[in-house]
Write a protein that holds these residues in place. Structure first.
Motif, mmCIF file in Angstrom:
data_model
loop_
_atom_site.group_PDB
_atom_site.id
_atom_site.type_symbol
_atom_site.label_atom_id
_atom_site.label_comp_id
_atom_site.label_asym_id
_atom_site.label_seq_id
_atom_site.Cartn_x
_atom_site.Cartn_y
_atom_site.Cartn_z
ATOM 1 N N ASP A 142 0.850 -1.188 0.000
ATOM 2 C CA ASP A 142 0.000 0.000 0.000
ATOM 3 C C ASP A 142 0.889 1.243 0.000
ATOM 4 O OD1 ASP A 142 -1.771 2.012 0.390
ATOM 5 O OD2 ASP A 142 -2.561 1.274 2.307
ATOM 6 N N ASN A 143 0.973 1.886 -1.177
ATOM 7 C CA ASN A 143 1.831 3.057 -1.323
ATOM 8 C C ASN A 143 1.415 4.217 -0.427
ATOM 9 O OD1 ASN A 143 3.946 2.558 -2.969
ATOM 10 N ND2 ASN A 143 2.894 3.086 -4.862
ATOM 11 N N ASP A 144 0.141 4.265 -0.059
ATOM 12 C CA ASP A 144 -0.314 5.367 0.779
ATOM 13 C C ASP A 144 0.350 5.323 2.150
ATOM 14 O OD1 ASP A 144 -1.958 5.975 -1.305
ATOM 15 O OD2 ASP A 144 -3.680 6.458 -0.036
ATOM 16 N N LEU A 145 0.904 4.157 2.465
ATOM 17 C CA LEU A 145 1.544 3.974 3.755
ATOM 18 C C LEU A 145 2.975 4.500 3.639
ATOM 19 C CD1 LEU A 145 0.061 2.601 6.073
ATOM 20 C CD2 LEU A 145 1.338 0.541 5.587
ATOM 21 N N GLY A 146 3.131 5.794 3.933
ATOM 22 C CA GLY A 146 4.472 6.364 3.892
ATOM 23 C C GLY A 146 4.907 6.795 2.510
ATOM 24 N N TYR A 147 4.051 6.619 1.549
ATOM 25 C CA TYR A 147 4.306 7.078 0.186
ATOM 26 C C TYR A 147 5.661 6.620 -0.343
ATOM 27 C CZ TYR A 147 0.628 10.077 1.967
ATOM 28 O OH TYR A 147 -0.515 10.523 2.550
ATOM 29 N N GLY A 148 6.139 5.511 0.168
ATOM 30 C CA GLY A 148 7.396 4.969 -0.327
ATOM 31 C C GLY A 148 8.635 5.714 0.155
ATOM 32 N N ILE A 149 8.445 6.787 0.938
ATOM 33 C CA ILE A 149 9.628 7.541 1.365
ATOM 34 C C ILE A 149 9.759 7.599 2.883
ATOM 35 C CG2 ILE A 149 9.849 9.017 -0.675
ATOM 36 C CD1 ILE A 149 8.321 11.181 1.010
ATOM 37 N N MET A 150 8.799 6.939 3.564
ATOM 38 C CA MET A 150 8.855 7.066 5.019
ATOM 39 C C MET A 150 8.810 5.710 5.700
ATOM 40 S SD MET A 150 6.770 10.454 6.008
ATOM 41 C CE MET A 150 5.165 9.817 5.644
ATOM 42 N N PRO A 166 10.460 13.560 9.117
ATOM 43 C CA PRO A 166 9.516 14.647 9.435
ATOM 44 C C PRO A 166 9.600 15.756 8.388
ATOM 45 C CG PRO A 166 10.650 13.937 11.416
ATOM 46 C CD PRO A 166 11.335 13.245 10.259
ATOM 47 N N LEU A 167 10.816 15.996 7.905
ATOM 48 C CA LEU A 167 10.990 17.015 6.872
ATOM 49 C C LEU A 167 10.340 16.564 5.564
ATOM 50 C CD1 LEU A 167 12.330 19.707 6.055
ATOM 51 C CD2 LEU A 167 14.339 18.371 5.347
ATOM 52 N N LEU A 171 7.393 18.570 3.637
ATOM 53 C CA LEU A 171 7.494 19.016 2.239
ATOM 54 C C LEU A 171 6.396 18.376 1.395
ATOM 55 C CD1 LEU A 171 11.362 18.949 1.691
ATOM 56 C CD2 LEU A 171 9.876 20.940 2.052
ATOM 57 N N ASN A 172 6.171 17.088 1.608
ATOM 58 C CA ASN A 172 5.124 16.371 0.870
ATOM 59 C C ASN A 172 3.768 17.021 1.116
ATOM 60 O OD1 ASN A 172 3.945 14.350 -0.703
ATOM 61 N ND2 ASN A 172 3.607 13.027 1.068
ATOM 62 N N MET A 173 3.552 17.463 2.342
ATOM 63 C CA MET A 173 2.290 18.105 2.689
ATOM 64 C C MET A 173 2.097 19.391 1.877
ATOM 65 S SD MET A 173 1.171 19.409 6.484
ATOM 66 C CE MET A 173 2.266 20.816 6.609
ATOM 67 N N CYS A 174 3.167 20.163 1.741
ATOM 68 C CA CYS A 174 3.054 21.455 1.050
ATOM 69 C C CYS A 174 2.802 21.289 -0.449
ATOM 70 C CB CYS A 174 4.315 22.279 1.273
ATOM 71 S SG CYS A 174 4.530 22.712 3.004
ATOM 72 N N VAL A 175 3.373 20.249 -1.039
ATOM 73 C CA VAL A 175 3.222 20.070 -2.492
ATOM 74 C C VAL A 175 2.439 18.787 -2.753
ATOM 75 C CG1 VAL A 175 5.333 21.320 -3.016
ATOM 76 C CG2 VAL A 175 5.431 18.850 -2.665
ATOM 77 N N PHE A 176 1.465 18.518 -1.887
ATOM 78 C CA PHE A 176 0.830 17.194 -1.862
ATOM 79 C C PHE A 176 0.321 16.732 -3.224
ATOM 80 C CE2 PHE A 176 -2.639 14.312 -0.057
ATOM 81 C CZ PHE A 176 -1.751 13.290 0.190
ATOM 82 N N GLU A 177 -0.259 17.657 -4.016
ATOM 83 C CA GLU A 177 -0.825 17.204 -5.294
ATOM 84 C C GLU A 177 0.277 16.654 -6.204
ATOM 85 O OE1 GLU A 177 -2.459 19.834 -8.222
ATOM 86 O OE2 GLU A 177 -1.604 21.617 -7.294
ATOM 87 N N TYR A 178 1.491 17.245 -6.132
ATOM 88 C CA TYR A 178 2.596 16.719 -6.942
ATOM 89 C C TYR A 178 3.146 15.448 -6.330
ATOM 90 C CZ TYR A 178 2.076 21.416 -8.725
ATOM 91 O OH TYR A 178 1.539 22.565 -9.235
ATOM 92 N N GLY A 179 3.120 15.392 -4.992
ATOM 93 C CA GLY A 179 3.564 14.185 -4.308
ATOM 94 C C GLY A 179 2.723 12.984 -4.724
ATOM 95 N N TRP A 247 -4.475 20.765 3.779
ATOM 96 C CA TRP A 247 -5.714 20.200 4.306
ATOM 97 C C TRP A 247 -5.876 18.740 3.877
ATOM 98 C CZ3 TRP A 247 -9.350 20.791 7.842
ATOM 99 C CH2 TRP A 247 -10.546 20.083 7.704
ATOM 100 N N SER A 248 -5.714 18.464 2.606
ATOM 101 C CA SER A 248 -5.981 17.080 2.180
ATOM 102 C C SER A 248 -4.921 16.140 2.746
ATOM 103 C CB SER A 248 -6.110 16.958 0.656
ATOM 104 O OG SER A 248 -5.165 17.730 -0.006
ATOM 105 N N HIS A 249 -3.671 16.605 2.823
ATOM 106 C CA HIS A 249 -2.622 15.768 3.408
ATOM 107 C C HIS A 249 -2.960 15.434 4.864
ATOM 108 C CE1 HIS A 249 1.287 15.026 5.430
ATOM 109 N NE2 HIS A 249 1.575 14.386 4.303
ATOM 110 N N SER A 250 -3.441 16.449 5.593
ATOM 111 C CA SER A 250 -3.747 16.232 7.009
ATOM 112 C C SER A 250 -4.901 15.244 7.169
ATOM 113 C CB SER A 250 -4.105 17.557 7.685
ATOM 114 O OG SER A 250 -3.045 18.473 7.510
ATOM 115 N N VAL A 251 -5.964 15.454 6.378
ATOM 116 C CA VAL A 251 -7.121 14.562 6.475
ATOM 117 C C VAL A 251 -6.707 13.127 6.144
ATOM 118 C CG1 VAL A 251 -9.307 13.936 5.375
ATOM 119 C CG2 VAL A 251 -8.866 16.317 6.031
ATOM 120 N N ILE A 252 -5.874 12.992 5.119
ATOM 121 C CA ILE A 252 -5.499 11.648 4.677
ATOM 122 C C ILE A 252 -4.567 10.986 5.691
ATOM 123 C CG2 ILE A 252 -4.223 10.432 2.865
ATOM 124 C CD1 ILE A 252 -5.699 12.566 0.967
ATOM 125 N N MET A 253 -3.679 11.792 6.325
ATOM 126 C CA MET A 253 -2.832 11.230 7.390
ATOM 127 C C MET A 253 -3.689 10.666 8.516
ATOM 128 S SD MET A 253 0.866 12.769 8.093
ATOM 129 C CE MET A 253 0.560 13.500 9.579
#
Lengths: 376, 346
Positions: A142-150, A166-167, A171-179, A247-253
């Protein structure tokens, strides 16, 4: 005895095979009841949300034409951020799940919808609907789990790379749509040579084309339309996109990260029964408690548990079935993880920070991934 | 000029992406020129206990129709879009409104909704008018003597013709269960320019060849337009075996003759269980798949899709069609003959 392999912390260890069968039947009957009931009221709901969102976006962009005046900038930016959040969460995500396909309206259908996101709808539907919803919280699947980078679970071996997670997460949160676009491309899989080169190139072209269109709209055309307000409108659009991303990053987390949510081993899903699949969705998701506005703005992902049990039921129904679902959790003695937004966001962030350190540094983990064994 | 307009259109699309400018314009005026064709109900006028005429203001894209033609109407019933074909029945109107006359059939989801629940202000989805159940445009080309044979709501396309054309020597044989079931009864009975023969089948029985010869002794000299139940149309086709040129027929529903075993149909990325007696189109739509569709009775070919695997059965004839390269099937009259796969529109 249970088909779940017993673990020290296995919260489902007390369930027998028969229990799981009954659980599946009861959850199936809630689904059947909603499918039998859904109709004019639901159709009216989604059409109202879509029309309101479009009017809000039009009005906000209208106000931003005068964004050189600070009050107009504030009002327009707030409205546009809200419109973008609605568009992504309650409308886009749910339409692309096929929640409204039953209306047979080609204008509101998963096969025709495109959204205000860097990731093209088709690619996202594969990564999200097929991978994330099928392999929810399965480590390595499940890629949503840490998006492969965490590092998202104690079982994942630690490496110094994770010290900075954490960094990465910030960063992923700020550019979430590109992430999202990047990890839906499954770049890691491609680098390991497991994706067909032509397919990958086609997908990259699709993403870049979409990004170009989106950027042209938000960062060139609308600012140009604003004339003397060019700069402020550009800033307004950037801020609206940032707010939407955060917002969407937070909700999804909050959906799968807060404490109390289980992860699963790859072996769990081999030969999984319907009851075991339901159980994994129940234990692998968390809700956000709050009022109606929160539910609307989260795209009803505040009912993440209900959404994961029934990804294709209309989102306006999740709140209605939540009490029934909760009763089933209680009946089978399972934890229904839910909490207010600030608490859940903090809990998810703490986990990201904690797991950035090697396991020896902090107290022994309370949770290990569950292994839902296949064999009886 | 057109290049400039096209350029402007593309610019507008770039401004509204990922939506289209029309998505926003629809909020303001769903009936505007250039919008997908829609119509708004202006009035619902009762005809009989179970039939009503709907007066509709069509969108500005409506290109007109010829009397006798039908229009496909998309109606949202309890949130779900259904498409049906109805004959246009209006006389010429200055306001450009259309009318369709709908008879509620038992258990008919759409017809019951239109007759009993639809109200002024409701939005409908439309296609342009179509069908060749019409009179020649030029009066010179029309036959000197005309016979209409209709049953039940089969009167509707004929109403369209009678209200718009001066047809000369006309005999209309209309079958309905009772006198009270005759649509537009007062109007038809009041017309002195046509000979109306009502057959109330509850008491007088069904039309047959013998009765027709008795009622209309010169029927063989008349060019005939017939619309109604399958039995009535079959009867006329039999009578006209030797002179098929002089018979025009309009079917409202497919005549399902055969049944098969059904199976799982893979279509639009979904697996759909389809019974052997119902069209694949219906089964796929029920599962939420967006399907191209048209007349829903096997004549317009608006629903054809490639059959990429398995086999289907023509529900009218029983003929089996097997998958192969370039094989296209009409989903509205094809039932699943075992598991099969329907591809995307080419």
């Amino acid at each position: 005895m249970t088909t779940l392999q017993h673990k020290e912390t296995n919260v489902a260890a007390h369930l027998t095979k028969a229990d799981l069968q009954n659980l599946a039947d009861e959850l199936d009957s809630i689904r059947a009841q909603i499918i039998a009931e859904r109709g004019g009221r639901d159709a009216k709901y989604i059409r109202t949300v879509i029309a309101s969102q479009r009017k809000l976006e039009l009005a906000s962009r209208g106000v931003l034409l005068a964004s050189i005046f600070p009050p107009a900038w504030l009002l327009g930016t707030a409205g546009l951020a809200l419109a973008k959040i609605l568009e992504n969460m309650e409308i886009g995500h749910n339409v692309l799940h096929g929640q409204w396909d039953w209306m047979r309206d080609p204008a509101i259908h998963s096969s025709t919808w495109e959204w205000d996101m860097a990731c093209p709808a088709d690619m996202w539907k594969h990564a999200h609907n097929e991978l994330h919803h099928t392999y929810t919280n399965v480590l390595g699947k499940d890629n949503d789990l840490g998006y492969g980078i965490m590092r998202v679970d104690e079982e994942q071996p630690w490496s110094p790379f994770y010290l900075a997670q954490p960094l990465w997460n910030f960063l992923n949160m700020c550019v979430f749509e590109y992430g999202i676009a990047a990890y839906d491309l499954e770049i890691g899989k491609y680098l390991k040579g497991r994706t067909d080169k032509a397919t990958f190139k086609r997908q990259v072209r699709g993403v870049l084309g979409k990004i170009k269109k989106q950027a042209l709209k938000d960062y060139v055309l609308h600012p140009l339309l604003s004339g003397p307000s060019f700069g402020p409108t550009l800033a307004a659009n950037a801020v609206a996109n940032l707010v939407r991303n955060v917002w969407s990053h937070s909700v999804i987390m909050c959906g799968h990260f807060p404490s109390g949510v289980e992860t699963f081993t790859k072996r769990s899903v081999v030969g999984e029964t319907r009851g075991e699949w339901y159980l994994r969705q129940m234990l692998g998701s968390a809700n956000i408690s709050g009022g109606r506005l929160l539910h609307l703005l989260s795209g009803n992902l505040s009912f993440q548990i209900e959404h994961h049990l029934y990804p294709d039921l209309p989102s306006n129904r999740y709140a209605e079935i939540a009490p029934q679902v909760q009763a089933i959790f209680a009946k089978y003695g399972l934890p229904y993880v839910s909490g207010p937004l600030p608490k859940q966001v903090a809990s998810a962030w703490l986990k990201v920070i904690r797991l950035s350190l090697p396991s020896q540094v902090y107290k022994a983990p309370k949770q290990a991934p569950l292994e839902l064994a296949a064999a009886a | 000029m057109t290049t400039m307009l096209r350029g402007l259109g593309r610019l507008a699309e770039s401004i509204t992406t990922p939506l289209l400018p029309s998505d926003y314009l629809d909020l303001l005026d769903p009936l505007r020129a250039g919008a997908p064709l829609r119509g708004r109900i202006v009035a619902v006028e009762p005809e009989t206990a179970d039939a009503a005429t709907l007066v509709i203001r069509p969108g500005r894209g409506w290109t007109g129709h010829r009397p006798g033609q039908y229009v496909r109407v998309g109606v949202d019933v309890n949130g779900v879009r259904h498409w049906r074909a109805y004959s246009l029945t209006n006389a010429p109107r200055r306001d450009g409104f259309l009318s369709i006359t709908v008879k509620a059939i038992p258990n008919g989801l759409v017809s019951n909704h239109l007759v009993r629940a639809a109200k002024p202000g409701d939005l409908l989805h439309l296609d342009q008018a179509t069908g060749d159940f019409t009179m020649p445009e030029s009066p010179d080309e029309r036959p000197a003597k005309i016979l209409f044979v209709t049953g039940g709501s089969g009167i509707t396309p004929v109403l369209g013709m009678l209200r718009n054309h001066d047809l000369g020597d006309v005999v209309l044989v209309h079958s309905a269960p009772t006198a009270g079931d005759v649509i537009a009864a007062d109007e038809l009975r009041g017309r002195t320019d046509i000979r109306l023969i009502e057959l109330h089948t509850d008491t007088q029985g069904m039309l047959d060849a013998h009765l027709l010869a008795e009622l209309v002794p010169d029927h063989a000299e008349r060019e005939t337009w017939a619309c109604g139940p399958v039995g009535l149309l079959d009867l006329l086709e039999e009578i006209h075996t030797d002179r098929a040129d002089s018979l025009h027929v309009e079917r409202f529903r497919p005549s399902v003759l055969v049944t098969g075993e059904g199976g799982t149909v893979t279509v639009g990325g979904k697996q759909v269980e389809a019974g052997g007696t119902s069209p694949i189109l219906d089964a796929a739509e029920s599962a939420g798949v967006l399907m191209p569709s048209g007349c829903r009775m096997g004549i317009c070919y608006g629903c054809v899709l490639p059959l990429t695997d398995g086999a289907v059965r023509d529900l009218r004839t029983g003929t089996i069609t097997e998958a192969g390269p370039g094989v296209l099937v009409q989903t509205c009259i094809s039932g699943a003959a075992g598991n099969c796969e329907i591809g995307a529109k080419a």
